[in-house]
Design a protein around this motif. Structure first.
Motif, PDB file in Angstrom:
ATOM      1  N   HIS A  12       0.927  -1.237   0.343  1.00 12.16           N
ATOM      2  CA  HIS A  12       0.114  -0.159   0.054  1.00 12.16           C
ATOM      3  C   HIS A  12       0.805   1.162  -0.065  1.00 12.16           C
ATOM      4  CE1 HIS A  12      -3.326  -2.763   1.009  1.00 12.16           C
ATOM      5  NE2 HIS A  12      -2.587  -3.254   1.828  1.00 12.16           N
ATOM      6  N   PHE A  15      -0.199   4.710   1.491  1.00  8.92           N
ATOM      7  CA  PHE A  15      -0.699   4.568   3.054  1.00  8.92           C
ATOM      8  C   PHE A  15       0.160   5.372   4.024  1.00  8.92           C
ATOM      9  CE2 PHE A  15      -3.817   0.919   3.100  1.00  8.92           C
ATOM     10  CZ  PHE A  15      -4.729   1.525   2.396  1.00  8.92           C
ATOM     11  N   PRO A  18      -0.407   6.220  10.452  1.00  9.09           N
ATOM     12  CA  PRO A  18      -1.649   5.827  10.932  1.00  9.09           C
ATOM     13  C   PRO A  18      -2.382   4.641  10.352  1.00  9.09           C
ATOM     14  CG  PRO A  18      -1.411   8.060  10.659  1.00  9.09           C
ATOM     15  CD  PRO A  18      -0.512   7.584   9.828  1.00  9.09           C
ATOM     16  N   ARG A  19      -2.543   4.522   9.141  1.00 11.56           N
ATOM     17  CA  ARG A  19      -3.340   3.431   8.435  1.00 11.56           C
ATOM     18  C   ARG A  19      -2.692   2.253   8.627  1.00 11.56           C
ATOM     19  NH1 ARG A  19      -7.509   4.921   5.215  1.00 11.56           N
ATOM     20  NH2 ARG A  19      -6.454   7.072   5.106  1.00 11.56           N
ATOM     21  N   ILE A  22      -3.131   0.597  12.027  1.00 13.69           N
ATOM     22  CA  ILE A  22      -4.225   0.078  11.962  1.00 13.69           C
ATOM     23  C   ILE A  22      -4.401  -1.278  11.424  1.00 13.69           C
ATOM     24  CG2 ILE A  22      -6.905  -0.116  11.333  1.00 13.69           C
ATOM     25  CD1 ILE A  22      -5.899   2.026  13.416  1.00 13.69           C
ATOM     26  N   LEU A  23      -3.617  -1.457  10.246  1.00 17.83           N
ATOM     27  CA  LEU A  23      -3.410  -2.784   9.598  1.00 17.83           C
ATOM     28  C   LEU A  23      -2.701  -3.661  10.654  1.00 17.83           C
ATOM     29  CD1 LEU A  23      -2.803  -1.763   5.910  1.00 17.83           C
ATOM     30  CD2 LEU A  23      -5.036  -2.722   6.838  1.00 17.83           C
ATOM     31  N   HIS A  33       0.866   3.120  18.819  1.00 18.75           N
ATOM     32  CA  HIS A  33       1.335   3.838  17.592  1.00 18.75           C
ATOM     33  C   HIS A  33       2.662   4.286  17.677  1.00 18.75           C
ATOM     34  CE1 HIS A  33      -0.172   6.960  20.401  1.00 18.75           C
ATOM     35  NE2 HIS A  33       0.418   7.927  19.809  1.00 18.75           N
TER      36      HIS A  33
END
Length: 233
Positions: A12, A15, A18-19, A22-23, A33
């Motif tokens: 990705h 991305f 942050p994204r 999440i993954l 984080h």
């Protein structure tokens, strides 16, 4: 986790951390984080922000001065709103030679397909122009407009982004319409806006003397009439 973060970032490519975090959490990695961000930076996975691509303008040479009607049209959008706050758009089309306003189409939304359809109507009434000057708005750069240009043989001349002076005639017209019509009227409904704007357009063409036309109206100039000059001492 480090390897998995690299794999996800490679898969990705746009991305940010942050994204990607999440993954990772969805795959049962329990790092917070802050840790994800630290590893993300250590691996140099930051996403470079893309600069907006400036559309290339087709026209680079200075435009020739039109010497007859239908040699070149100019078109642009003007925005206003009704008394209830609903926004409306006005598609203006003028003939650069006679300065006639060929159309002021008023609606809440006007797509590229609608622009092409309205231009077809104008060609039926006034004849086909050699070219049309416009900006790089999505309506004019849509596939519908490119297809229309190919079918009709009318060239689309795009001004350079950020250079509205390259479409100065329509910008000047928009300013007059804004000052003399929009700012002088309050539109309650779309139908009322269409009626008032159309009345002003007809007045502009038939009754309003134009300084650039030696004080003839656009319709008088298009007919080749001679100006009546004041010869009094």
């Amino acid at each position: 986790m480090r390897q998995r973060l690299r794999d996800l970032a490679d898969r990705h490519r746009r991305f940010g951390h942050p994204r990607l975090h999440i993954l990772l959490r969805r795959e049962s990695f329990r790092a917070n984080h802050k840790k994800t961000h630290r590893i993300y930076c250590e691996e140099k996975l930051q996403v470079c922000k893309r600069k907006p691509k400036r559309r290339s303008a087709v026209m680079r040479q200075p435009m020739t001065v039109p010497t007859k009607a239908n040699m070149r049209w100019s078109t642009d959008f003007l925005h206003d709103q009704l008394s209830n706050g609903r926004r409306i758009r006005i598609l203006n089309v003028i003939d650069d030679y006679s300065r006639q306003c060929l159309a002021s189409i008023v609606d809440t939304s006007i797509s590229g397909v609608r622009v092409a359809r309205e231009l077809n109507k104008l060609i039926t009434w006034h004849g086909r122009p050699l070219g049309i000057v416009c900006d790089n708005g999505t309506e004019f750069t849509s596939m519908a407009m490119f297809d229309w240009s190919k079918r009709t043989g009318v060239g689309l001349h795009f001004i350079r982004p950020g250079k509205p002076n390259e479409n100065a005639l329509i910008e000047s017209f928009n300013g007059r319409q804004r000052d003399e019509c929009m700012n002088e009227n309050l539109f309650s409904t779309l139908a009322e806006a269409r009626h008032i704007i159309e009345d002003w357009r007809q007045h502009y063409n038939a009754l309003r003397p134009h300084s650039a036309l030696n004080w003839l109206t656009p319709e008088e100039f298009a007919k080749g009439e001679q100006p009546v000059l004041d010869t009094a001492a």
